[in-house]
Design a protein around this motif. Sequence first.
Motif, short mmCIF file in Angstrom:
data_model
loop_
_atom_site.label_atom_id
_atom_site.label_comp_id
_atom_site.label_asym_id
_atom_site.label_seq_id
_atom_site.Cartn_x
_atom_site.Cartn_y
_atom_site.Cartn_z
N UNK A 99 126.72 28.60 43.12
CA UNK A 99 125.68 29.62 43.10
C UNK A 99 125.37 30.04 41.67
N UNK A 100 126.43 30.26 40.86
CA UNK A 100 126.24 30.68 39.48
C UNK A 100 125.58 29.58 38.64
N UNK A 101 125.81 28.34 39.00
CA UNK A 101 125.19 27.22 38.27
C UNK A 101 123.75 26.96 38.72
N UNK A 102 123.24 27.80 39.63
CA UNK A 102 121.88 27.63 40.10
C UNK A 102 121.73 26.56 41.16
N UNK A 103 122.85 26.21 41.83
CA UNK A 103 122.82 25.16 42.84
C UNK A 103 122.69 25.72 44.25
N UNK A 104 122.59 27.04 44.38
CA UNK A 104 122.44 27.67 45.68
C UNK A 104 123.77 28.01 46.31
N UNK A 105 124.58 27.02 46.50
CA UNK A 105 125.93 27.17 47.06
C UNK A 105 126.69 25.91 46.69
N UNK A 106 127.90 25.80 47.18
CA UNK A 106 128.67 24.60 46.87
C UNK A 106 129.50 24.20 48.09
N UNK A 107 129.81 22.91 48.15
CA UNK A 107 130.71 22.43 49.19
C UNK A 107 132.13 22.37 48.65
N UNK A 156 130.94 21.66 40.54
CA UNK A 156 130.38 22.19 41.80
C UNK A 156 129.52 21.13 42.50
N UNK A 157 129.88 20.86 43.76
CA UNK A 157 129.14 19.88 44.55
C UNK A 157 128.13 20.61 45.44
N UNK A 158 126.87 20.32 45.22
CA UNK A 158 125.83 20.97 46.01
C UNK A 158 124.89 19.91 46.58
N UNK A 159 123.61 20.21 46.65
CA UNK A 159 122.68 19.33 47.36
C UNK A 159 122.64 17.92 46.77
#
Length: 413
Positions: A372-380, A392-395
Amino acid sequence: MTDFNALFQELKVSSRKLQQVTEKQIQDTLDTLMERSKEAIPEILEANHMDLSKMDPKDPKFDRLQLNEERILSILKEVKQVKRLPSPLNLILEERTLENGLELKKVTVPLGVLGVIYEARPNVTFDVFCLALKSGNALVLKGGSDAQYSNQAIMKVIHQALRENGIPKEAFLLLPPDRSATEALLQAVNFVDIIIPRGSQGLIDYVRKNSKVPVIETGAGIVHTYFDESGDLEKGKAIILNAKTRRPSVCNSLDCLIIHQSRLGDLKALVTPLIEKQVTIYADGQSKEVLPSHPLIQLAGAEHFGTEFLSLKMAIKTVESIDQALDHIAHYSSKHSEAIVSESAENIARFLNEVDAAAVYANASTAFTDGNQFGLGAEIGISTQKLHARGPMALQELTSYKWVIKGNGQIRK
């Protein structure tokens, strides 16, 4: 007895149907999820209370397990951020025409069926679902028994949102919390494409050693911050306090402060705010000599270095040079997040270049290692390995690609 193969077969079949789901259906489902989740807050909190009643409040996992209305609303803000992000699918990564006229495109596609094994973290159920849906992946979740009722309550709302928007709920599965479900998932070679463990080092090690399905590790966070000989005291106080006490139970929290011996005179100032927050300090011999006598300040043993505390505990290591700091980190790091506090451009450059970690910081708190902080929305999860994804693993990290080739009758000699 649960027939896991039957569940996985239905999951696999349903995953193919996701390729027909429109972007509007996905966006509408996330909207519906946010609305229904707000309506279901009392039910989710009641389920969470049932889980919490089984756990000792002193357990480091208690804070991760605990939900309240504020935390749920914060989770839903992340869902909203994921909704706002562009789709990671069908992006053209590469495109060219060969001499024989064949038209080649390299296009992003879903990984397929994700298997996620996690412990007492009900927020993961929300985060992983919205990322999987947005990236076109089917999902099988295996939560821990500690969060059984919380996960079931959240999954009930997720399935409701899917049904209301015509997306097959069978493509998003929550397994029972017992061990047999974990064993079945680890053997689901023909049904699951990737398994991602999210939790303690013990869980990650177990999954890596026993899974027949490919694994992406989201490793434990053994996190260091090096206070260099040129470090700014006020910056250091704020960074160290935030990295350790903001949320001590999460993987980006500080575990070991490394301090240059020329700055031991400032150590009391660095540590005092931590003591006020009830942080237990395990100080090595040199650092303990300069610190005042206090019940929370103890002499460090070998076992206190290379430990992910996940609580209000922290070690201190004294070094004579940046080289010793780099050596200490290389020996004990889990390759998650590492930081330096320094005003030396040369030392900052060396640290950022030489430290082998998914996220390296100069003059900032490691608490920022978060999708979220990296601007990825959320992370897995935070991947600490180097194949496919790191950090951070995101979309984007939940996609692969395929080559699409168009011709007009070409054959190869």
